[in-house]
Scaffold this active site. Sequence first.
Site, mmCIF file in Angstrom:
data_model
loop_
_atom_site.group_PDB
_atom_site.id
_atom_site.type_symbol
_atom_site.label_atom_id
_atom_site.label_comp_id
_atom_site.label_asym_id
_atom_site.label_seq_id
_atom_site.Cartn_x
_atom_site.Cartn_y
_atom_site.Cartn_z
ATOM 1 N N GLU A 205 24.911 26.227 23.362
ATOM 2 C CA GLU A 205 24.975 26.420 21.922
ATOM 3 C C GLU A 205 23.691 27.057 21.423
ATOM 4 O O GLU A 205 22.613 26.800 21.945
ATOM 5 C CB GLU A 205 25.171 25.063 21.217
ATOM 6 C CG GLU A 205 26.460 24.365 21.569
ATOM 7 C CD GLU A 205 26.632 23.044 20.831
ATOM 8 O OE1 GLU A 205 27.646 22.366 21.074
ATOM 9 O OE2 GLU A 205 25.754 22.700 20.005
ATOM 10 N N GLU B 270 32.744 28.884 16.101
ATOM 11 C CA GLU B 270 33.340 27.643 15.603
ATOM 12 C C GLU B 270 33.094 27.453 14.113
ATOM 13 O O GLU B 270 31.951 27.501 13.648
ATOM 14 C CB GLU B 270 32.796 26.432 16.372
ATOM 15 C CG GLU B 270 33.415 25.124 15.925
ATOM 16 C CD GLU B 270 33.101 23.952 16.830
ATOM 17 O OE1 GLU B 270 33.573 22.833 16.535
ATOM 18 O OE2 GLU B 270 32.390 24.148 17.839
ATOM 19 N N LYS C 278 28.320 26.895 29.314
ATOM 20 C CA LYS C 278 28.267 27.267 27.899
ATOM 21 C C LYS C 278 27.072 26.595 27.246
ATOM 22 O O LYS C 278 26.818 25.411 27.475
ATOM 23 C CB LYS C 278 29.544 26.865 27.171
ATOM 24 C CG LYS C 278 29.539 27.255 25.672
ATOM 25 C CD LYS C 278 30.896 27.041 25.022
ATOM 26 C CE LYS C 278 31.193 25.589 24.736
ATOM 27 N NZ LYS C 278 30.238 24.997 23.732
ATOM 28 N N ASP D 267 30.209 22.798 29.582
ATOM 29 C CA ASP D 267 29.170 22.698 28.560
ATOM 30 C C ASP D 267 27.880 22.164 29.171
ATOM 31 O O ASP D 267 27.909 21.228 29.990
ATOM 32 C CB ASP D 267 29.603 21.739 27.447
ATOM 33 C CG ASP D 267 30.152 22.454 26.232
ATOM 34 O OD1 ASP D 267 29.768 23.612 25.994
ATOM 35 O OD2 ASP D 267 30.962 21.848 25.513
ATOM 36 N N ASP E 113 31.525 19.099 26.070
ATOM 37 C CA ASP E 113 30.815 17.845 25.833
ATOM 38 C C ASP E 113 31.500 17.033 24.732
ATOM 39 O O ASP E 113 31.099 15.902 24.437
ATOM 40 C CB ASP E 113 29.336 18.078 25.530
ATOM 41 C CG ASP E 113 29.092 18.992 24.333
ATOM 42 O OD1 ASP E 113 30.073 19.417 23.688
ATOM 43 O OD2 ASP E 113 27.915 19.287 24.047
ATOM 44 N N SER E 114 32.575 17.584 24.177
ATOM 45 C CA SER E 114 33.444 16.823 23.276
ATOM 46 C C SER E 114 34.018 15.596 23.977
ATOM 47 O O SER E 114 34.518 14.678 23.320
ATOM 48 C CB SER E 114 34.585 17.702 22.758
ATOM 49 O OG SER E 114 35.249 18.366 23.821
#
Length: 281
Positions: free
Chosen positions: A115, A182, A113, A83, A44-45
């Site tokens: 978070e 991270e 993925k 993501d 999602d970057s």
Amino acid sequence: MRLTVKEITDKKAKGEKIVTLTAYDFSMAGLLDQAGVDILLVGDSLGMVCLGYDSTVPVTMRDMLHHTKAVSRAAKHSLVVADMPFGSFQRSPESAVRNAVRLLKEGGADAVKIEGGSERLGLVNSLRSADISVMGHLGLTPQKATELGGYKLQGKEPEAARRMVEDAKGLEKAGVFALVLECVPADLARRITETIKIPTIGIGAGSHCDGQVLVLYDFLGLQEAIRPRFVRVYAPVGEIIKKAVKNYRKDVQEGKYPSLAESFTLNKKQGVKGEKAKRGK
């Protein structure tokens, strides 16, 4: 044939490092795939490096599906992980499963993925019950960067480090196949890597992880506004592109492009095409 989740997890036992890069489009994903990257992460970057947002929070499922489809069309060797964007998994386990299924079924991803730590254990269980492979993400979680105080090193204090180790063990038990760490201290990343059996993939977490991931635009020097200190620019493509464009602009302004030879070749090709069309060939 694409690598499987099992082949990725087996790399830890074999002592093989896992190579991961983010990818957002067909052409670049194809190059990374051909170069032998193990995992292509449709991060999602993309919200920051492709869409111009200040954070990853505005990224939608529509955005993620669009880019995941493009990457998946190119991937022949690499495992594709997508993501789950902010808002796609927080409402309820049912909606999270629906969105994850879309990323796999429509987007062509092999896994998703998410978070978060202990608060995501129930969600991981739900996703695994739906036969969806899940990668975890601890430390600096960009979707909660504001809550964490910004893009800063996480797990520096003993209690925070202890909680992160427990979260890692909990996520492993819940069924994640790998874990991104991270912006955490190298000694903490090493402790987590040695504690759990699943692979850890570091980004700003030292050299003791089972693999590494970088944002492609950082890796290629395409992103100048934000460049973390741990990033190594392997090819200054951004500077090369700017120089090439300046040369092109100069040639156009001075009438040097196209040259007479290039114009002649183009006209000749067009003429041949026209003749063939006239003859019905």
